[in-house]
Design a protein around this motif. Sequence first.
Motif, PDB file in Angstrom:
ATOM      1  N   HIS A 161       0.817  -1.208   0.000  1.00  0.00           N
ATOM      2  CA  HIS A 161       0.000   0.000   0.000  1.00  0.00           C
ATOM      3  C   HIS A 161       0.854   1.263   0.000  1.00  0.00           C
ATOM      4  CE1 HIS A 161      -3.042  -2.835   1.846  1.00  0.00           C
ATOM      5  NE2 HIS A 161      -3.508  -2.523   0.673  1.00  0.00           N
ATOM      6  N   THR A 162       1.929   1.197   0.775  1.00  0.00           N
ATOM      7  CA  THR A 162       2.792   2.364   0.911  1.00  0.00           C
ATOM      8  C   THR A 162       3.545   2.689  -0.381  1.00  0.00           C
ATOM      9  OG1 THR A 162       4.332   0.778   1.874  1.00  0.00           O
ATOM     10  CG2 THR A 162       3.169   2.237   3.397  1.00  0.00           C
ATOM     11  N   TYR A 165       1.491   4.727  -4.713  1.00  0.00           N
ATOM     12  CA  TYR A 165       1.625   6.065  -5.278  1.00  0.00           C
ATOM     13  C   TYR A 165       2.975   6.240  -5.964  1.00  0.00           C
ATOM     14  CZ  TYR A 165       1.372  11.196  -5.403  1.00  0.00           C
ATOM     15  OH  TYR A 165       1.344  12.502  -5.792  1.00  0.00           O
ATOM     16  N   ARG A 166       4.015   5.766  -5.314  1.00  0.00           N
ATOM     17  CA  ARG A 166       5.360   5.908  -5.864  1.00  0.00           C
ATOM     18  C   ARG A 166       5.488   5.137  -7.182  1.00  0.00           C
ATOM     19  NH1 ARG A 166      10.897   5.525  -2.402  1.00  0.00           N
ATOM     20  NH2 ARG A 166       9.447   4.965  -0.752  1.00  0.00           N
ATOM     21  N   HIS A 191      -7.216   1.244   8.143  1.00  0.00           N
ATOM     22  CA  HIS A 191      -7.762   0.379   7.109  1.00  0.00           C
ATOM     23  C   HIS A 191      -7.417   0.943   5.732  1.00  0.00           C
ATOM     24  CE1 HIS A 191      -9.997  -1.071  10.575  1.00  0.00           C
ATOM     25  NE2 HIS A 191     -10.189  -2.170   9.891  1.00  0.00           N
ATOM     26  N   ALA A 199      -7.197   6.339  -5.415  1.00  0.00           N
ATOM     27  CA  ALA A 199      -6.658   7.710  -5.352  1.00  0.00           C
ATOM     28  C   ALA A 199      -5.137   7.731  -5.491  1.00  0.00           C
ATOM     29  CB  ALA A 199      -7.069   8.373  -4.033  1.00  0.00           C
ATOM     30  N   SER A 200      -4.499   6.618  -5.167  1.00  0.00           N
ATOM     31  CA  SER A 200      -3.043   6.562  -5.295  1.00  0.00           C
ATOM     32  C   SER A 200      -2.590   5.986  -6.623  1.00  0.00           C
ATOM     33  CB  SER A 200      -2.460   5.725  -4.149  1.00  0.00           C
ATOM     34  OG  SER A 200      -2.634   6.405  -2.944  1.00  0.00           O
TER      35      SER A 200
ATOM     36  N   GLY B 134      -5.839  10.907  -0.379  1.00  0.00           N
ATOM     37  CA  GLY B 134      -5.161  11.418  -1.573  1.00  0.00           C
ATOM     38  C   GLY B 134      -4.903  12.911  -1.485  1.00  0.00           C
ATOM     39  N   GLN B 160      -3.384   7.683   5.937  1.00  0.00           N
ATOM     40  CA  GLN B 160      -3.540   6.332   5.398  1.00  0.00           C
ATOM     41  C   GLN B 160      -2.220   5.848   4.775  1.00  0.00           C
ATOM     42  OE1 GLN B 160      -7.370   6.016   3.112  1.00  0.00           O
ATOM     43  NE2 GLN B 160      -7.695   8.054   3.954  1.00  0.00           N
ATOM     44  N   HIS B 161      -2.029   4.542   4.766  1.00  0.00           N
ATOM     45  CA  HIS B 161      -0.782   3.984   4.228  1.00  0.00           C
ATOM     46  C   HIS B 161      -0.528   4.451   2.803  1.00  0.00           C
ATOM     47  CE1 HIS B 161      -1.701   0.753   7.324  1.00  0.00           C
ATOM     48  NE2 HIS B 161      -0.620   1.359   7.739  1.00  0.00           N
ATOM     49  N   THR B 162      -1.596   4.512   2.044  1.00  0.00           N
ATOM     50  CA  THR B 162      -1.456   4.897   0.638  1.00  0.00           C
ATOM     51  C   THR B 162      -1.053   6.355   0.478  1.00  0.00           C
ATOM     52  OG1 THR B 162      -3.858   5.168   0.763  1.00  0.00           O
ATOM     53  CG2 THR B 162      -3.029   3.190  -0.334  1.00  0.00           C
ATOM     54  N   ASP B 163      -1.173   7.148   1.534  1.00  0.00           N
ATOM     55  CA  ASP B 163      -0.872   8.579   1.445  1.00  0.00           C
ATOM     56  C   ASP B 163       0.430   8.986   2.129  1.00  0.00           C
ATOM     57  OD1 ASP B 163      -3.142   9.243  -0.051  1.00  0.00           O
ATOM     58  OD2 ASP B 163      -4.377   9.355   1.746  1.00  0.00           O
ATOM     59  N   ILE B 164       1.110   8.051   2.783  1.00  0.00           N
ATOM     60  CA  ILE B 164       2.323   8.418   3.525  1.00  0.00           C
ATOM     61  C   ILE B 164       3.357   9.059   2.601  1.00  0.00           C
ATOM     62  CG2 ILE B 164       4.301   7.524   4.819  1.00  0.00           C
ATOM     63  CD1 ILE B 164       2.471   5.335   5.918  1.00  0.00           C
ATOM     64  N   TYR B 165       3.625   8.389   1.485  1.00  0.00           N
ATOM     65  CA  TYR B 165       4.671   8.871   0.582  1.00  0.00           C
ATOM     66  C   TYR B 165       4.319  10.244   0.008  1.00  0.00           C
ATOM     67  CZ  TYR B 165       8.087   8.608  -3.250  1.00  0.00           C
ATOM     68  OH  TYR B 165       9.114   8.842  -4.113  1.00  0.00           O
ATOM     69  N   ARG B 166       3.060  10.392  -0.373  1.00  0.00           N
ATOM     70  CA  ARG B 166       2.629  11.649  -0.962  1.00  0.00           C
ATOM     71  C   ARG B 166       2.731  12.794   0.044  1.00  0.00           C
ATOM     72  NH1 ARG B 166      -2.684  12.376  -4.708  1.00  0.00           N
ATOM     73  NH2 ARG B 166      -2.961  10.205  -4.137  1.00  0.00           N
ATOM     74  N   VAL B 197       6.627   1.579   6.159  1.00  0.00           N
ATOM     75  CA  VAL B 197       6.173   2.939   6.471  1.00  0.00           C
ATOM     76  C   VAL B 197       7.379   3.874   6.608  1.00  0.00           C
ATOM     77  CG1 VAL B 197       4.039   2.098   7.557  1.00  0.00           C
ATOM     78  CG2 VAL B 197       5.984   2.663   9.003  1.00  0.00           C
ATOM     79  N   ALA B 199      10.204   3.486   4.886  1.00  0.00           N
ATOM     80  CA  ALA B 199      10.702   3.720   3.527  1.00  0.00           C
ATOM     81  C   ALA B 199       9.870   4.767   2.792  1.00  0.00           C
ATOM     82  CB  ALA B 199      10.710   2.408   2.740  1.00  0.00           C
ATOM     83  N   SER B 200       8.623   4.962   3.214  1.00  0.00           N
ATOM     84  CA  SER B 200       7.775   5.959   2.572  1.00  0.00           C
ATOM     85  C   SER B 200       7.824   7.305   3.265  1.00  0.00           C
ATOM     86  CB  SER B 200       6.332   5.460   2.517  1.00  0.00           C
ATOM     87  OG  SER B 200       6.252   4.371   1.632  1.00  0.00           O
TER      88      SER B 200
END
Lengths: 344, 344, 344, 344
Positions: A161-162, A165-166, A191, A199-200, B134, B160-166, B197, B199-200
């Motif tokens: 998940h992390t 986006y990358r 979650h 979105a990513s 996002g 959220q995990h998907t948004d950490i990097y962004r 997490v 790494a992001s």
Amino acid sequence: MDKHAYPDTTINLSGTFYTVQRGWTEIVKPQTRFISRIPLDRVAVLVGTGSRVKKEIEEKLGVSLRIDSKEGLVETTPRPENAKNWDPINLFKAKDMVEKMKLYDEGEDFLCVHSLKSRPVIVLNFKTYREATGEGALSLAKIAERVRQEQRVNIMVSVQHTDIYRVAGSVNIPVLAQHIDAREPGSWTGHVTAEAVKASGAVGSLVNHSERRLTLADIGACIAALKKLDLLSVLCTDTPETSAAGAALAPEMLAVEPPELIGTGIPVSKAKPEVVTKTVELVRRINSEVIILCGAGISSADDVARAIELGTEGVLLASAYVKAKDQYGLLTSMAKAAIDASRR
Amino acid sequence: MDKHAYPDTTINLSGTFYTVQRGWTEIVKPQTRFISRIPLDRVAVLVGTGSRVKKEIEEKLGVSLRIDSKEGLVETTPRPENAKNWDPINLFKAKDMVEKMKLYDEGEDFLCVHSLKSRPVIVLNFKTYREATGEGALSLAKIAERVRQEQRVNIMVSVQHTDIYRVAGSVNIPVLAQHIDAREPGSWTGHVTAEAVKASGAVGSLVNHSERRLTLADIGACIAALKKLDLLSVLCTDTPETSAAGAALAPEMLAVEPPELIGTGIPVSKAKPEVVTKTVELVRRINSEVIILCGAGISSADDVARAIELGTEGVLLASAYVKAKDQYGLLTSMAKAAIDASRR
Amino acid sequence: MDKHAYPDTTINLSGTFYTVQRGWTEIVKPQTRFISRIPLDRVAVLVGTGSRVKKEIEEKLGVSLRIDSKEGLVETTPRPENAKNWDPINLFKAKDMVEKMKLYDEGEDFLCVHSLKSRPVIVLNFKTYREATGEGALSLAKIAERVRQEQRVNIMVSVQHTDIYRVAGSVNIPVLAQHIDAREPGSWTGHVTAEAVKASGAVGSLVNHSERRLTLADIGACIAALKKLDLLSVLCTDTPETSAAGAALAPEMLAVEPPELIGTGIPVSKAKPEVVTKTVELVRRINSEVIILCGAGISSADDVARAIELGTEGVLLASAYVKAKDQYGLLTSMAKAAIDASRR
Amino acid sequence: MDKHAYPDTTINLSGTFYTVQRGWTEIVKPQTRFISRIPLDRVAVLVGTGSRVKKEIEEKLGVSLRIDSKEGLVETTPRPENAKNWDPINLFKAKDMVEKMKLYDEGEDFLCVHSLKSRPVIVLNFKTYREATGEGALSLAKIAERVRQEQRVNIMVSVQHTDIYRVAGSVNIPVLAQHIDAREPGSWTGHVTAEAVKASGAVGSLVNHSERRLTLADIGACIAALKKLDLLSVLCTDTPETSAAGAALAPEMLAVEPPELIGTGIPVSKAKPEVVTKTVELVRRINSEVIILCGAGISSADDVARAIELGTEGVLLASAYVKAKDQYGLLTSMAKAAIDASRR
């Protein structure tokens, strides 16, 4: 170029200035329109032979697409009168389809079950391997992107998940999440929603992988949530019987993986070919559309060929790719074997 | 500027050319050194009054830091002779510390328990709210970044995990994950490791939020995994008794939140002040270091003040911030109230 | 009479003395035989009209049954020559079938899908209600036993694990567990195996109740484990789609229950009749044998009738029965309504 | 004799007739009294040397006990004036204490932390082993009962939920559940409440066994629920740190078991003695009352002795006992070793 860097802004489309609207929050008004920028080499795909893809989108969704092939800009406007049961969501769907052009190669059909079926599928699961985290995920995805373009096989990567986006922002390959939770956006700390992976930049998700099992109710909810957002479901199952059950839920893809073989290097296609053939048999009785993949222990071009010969449309693999010394060589040989086997 | 865009490259540091080495995979050799680029306004922080911060890092870890304050470049080299029990990992730790400069404000101490304790803490949990996903997460983080800088309060965001990097790549604020799994990197599809997490770009994680409860064994393992990577643990608990239990595991922060009040707008600090005071009492008997936060129903500056008056060091909140009409105004008033209350 | 009190002993069967052998551990030798004692009023059921039931067991399983109708004793001996693919396990199966005589009424067919389908089914789920625990479970089961015998409707009770032995040993009604874990006997502290619920006298189990959801893989494993021990599966599902999926796993019964209606008193058969009819439609395409029940909010005789009119074979209910002021009256009216509706 | 067969009835106590009242539902009125029948050989225990036990119950709970030592009957009546903060529940507690007389041997103190500490503890976990299910559980419990009585060691058995009623009703030994769910009685299909295990005769439960981990919040709730019903908690943990955390929740017993050693036959007391000594050290800082047990790999009398020498009060074992060829011999040698070691 970082696609994420592309800002909301006013741009010139074929001589007229429009404000690009982004996100899902706008209310669709009669004059609403979206401007999407797509890579120039994708424009040909969108137009397609005889404008077939463009027409398909326009007719199915009741929209009009205007394409600026020099700038790679596409304007999507509503044409409710051209579709029965038109719904404002169609406009968003059309925009999404346009922006998903990266998912397939020139000359191919649009990303849909039909198109996925026209070429073998190889899904690469990066799991949480250290080598496949962060920068590592990016490197492994780039190798896969190269083989995908060279061999014209439907290679996809499933990343943490992390890393969605990358990877999705830098690599021209369909990116799948490895899991989503059966949750609507809301008060659910920690979650992962279908909305968030979309979105990513993900185009779908694995569902119910053997290392992340879900309840039957949640599998139903996840597949429904993914469908609602036009995302792909790759449902993982363990036996012919649960595969048949899963097929009744109509995911786009279904990967049967006896858990005891995962990570062993012993391919299910050799160790338990009857699991594969029985799965194909039971699943086809219930669902003729779903793409069937074969997982667990797939580690060589031979294994891929054998899986397809047993009646599947491709494979799901993880450690064999991530841990390979020569990922490019291995994946290329797998892709070639897949094409050969699917032509027999 | 996108920090992720910063490539590995040869650069000029005070007249000498070095190759910037990135990632964790390099083997430390005597001549190994890291070059990090940090925002110019952070250089002063690193140097600190009388070079205090710089010296602290150098002495504790047995390294030498050379700072190019015009370019914002910092060279980190090993000085094993200056530290007892020197370990190659020290070099990586020092580099990380340098790159973590963004975590605190000029004039403050380095990010450590001592420093966190010197100013009130406000952790903003974005949950999986649609508005905080996002691009939404980015916007909400930027508002928080502004208030953090203006009010000099330890504001952090948990995304959220998907948004950490962004978010971590674009906003100068400490980013926490909302959850990690108690898993080492490896064959764990769909899980989230501490390594991932980090790494992001996250500097820590919530652990055991009431919407993502963990087993006691996994809480122990998560806190240990986070510590090993120099990441912060914010352990969430539900009662004074489980808070005391959690304190025995030595997380950096502990947030007590009666689950029945979460999202209600009824602050625990008013509805159940005895839960807070009893938590403070029981926790302090076992652990005098942990920073205690108060969560559940916190929605106004008053609630924040009251929480601190009851003996905590700050608050954890979610919907009140995410759903606020004027996030900037609300957070500014909370930060001011926190400072006032902590001075009493 | 406590059936558990019945000891292993030497008894006189029609003038010959045999030692009654109990349990599953014996190795079947040519001279192996079982002596079972069944209630006298069940002998007629076993013999059946024209000895039909007795003959069916003898022929299907390759055994011989000798019945002492005065004492209620039945001797089961192997007749391998009468069945193709005879297996020693047949002897145990036959003994079990004999001892399961209590499960159905005189004149009825044997307990099998066919027989269950001949009369409406009412499954009473006692949940963990205080009133339905321990002695309370016993009282509620006795009322159900009485209505079952008076109305000749297939009423079953699903009790807590801790109450199976107590209820099954004292009440002449089929007892179901509320849940089993997908575990073989072994090193699994705190789990509940199919073997354990059978050893305590249950004839089957609910699987995947909305308050105890299972993964798809575990549902598959539980149904397989129950089948292997000749126990009934009552699979609970939440939507027409997951019901269709569940039907592919071939449980004996399937109960569709929209979770949002459970415990509300608003019957699914009225609030969402389309859920029921769609379930019946999708399930029947895949599986024509499974008995379909309708759950969630069933609280009156009317609700039961309506459920059957929509195409189901019965209902699953809980609070309406457990919390009723007059359980006997309510259940009697439901049973009558069920029979009436099923005759239309 | 089946204790469950003992009915509510009118009986003659020392010349007066009373109606025995059972269950927890009665409302305590001034004239309320309970009559309990206990085995004759327990009467001496209840009376104790100089009536110590009887007096302790009377004084602590504000009740009066009249004992008919010929019939084994005990009348419990309220004496609110003799206790401060008297509560009607005291009457029920006293009755329960009387009926729990079976839990300890003549001359011993009452079953309480103090009493448990006076003699070594051996908890036998039957898990879901096939040999320890149903009739098998009964046989294994009877052997343990015999050794308990002969060696005067605090031996307890932890059986499957389905076997609690059967074992507790027939064997004179404390029976523990292997797990409870953190749920109040109510709408929770397939769960196991503290109330349910008590209603079936258990005197406590394992909590958080490594094969049935619980969240920290649920551990807190389970221990609280067990305490409320005067049931014992045996909390299982995996490391010194989580043991310290667990100790803060004040269970009666705490068993530390490194999961990687469970079922190996390699005793933690030999393979990782520092885990045991560190656990004892950290736990004692927080809680001086809790009885510390040592689990994982305990399989011989030597292992038991070593565990006690390292500072624990006993052991928790499973497969070594269940799978032993000579259970009686093994347990006897363990009990003797425990006593010897505890005297050193």
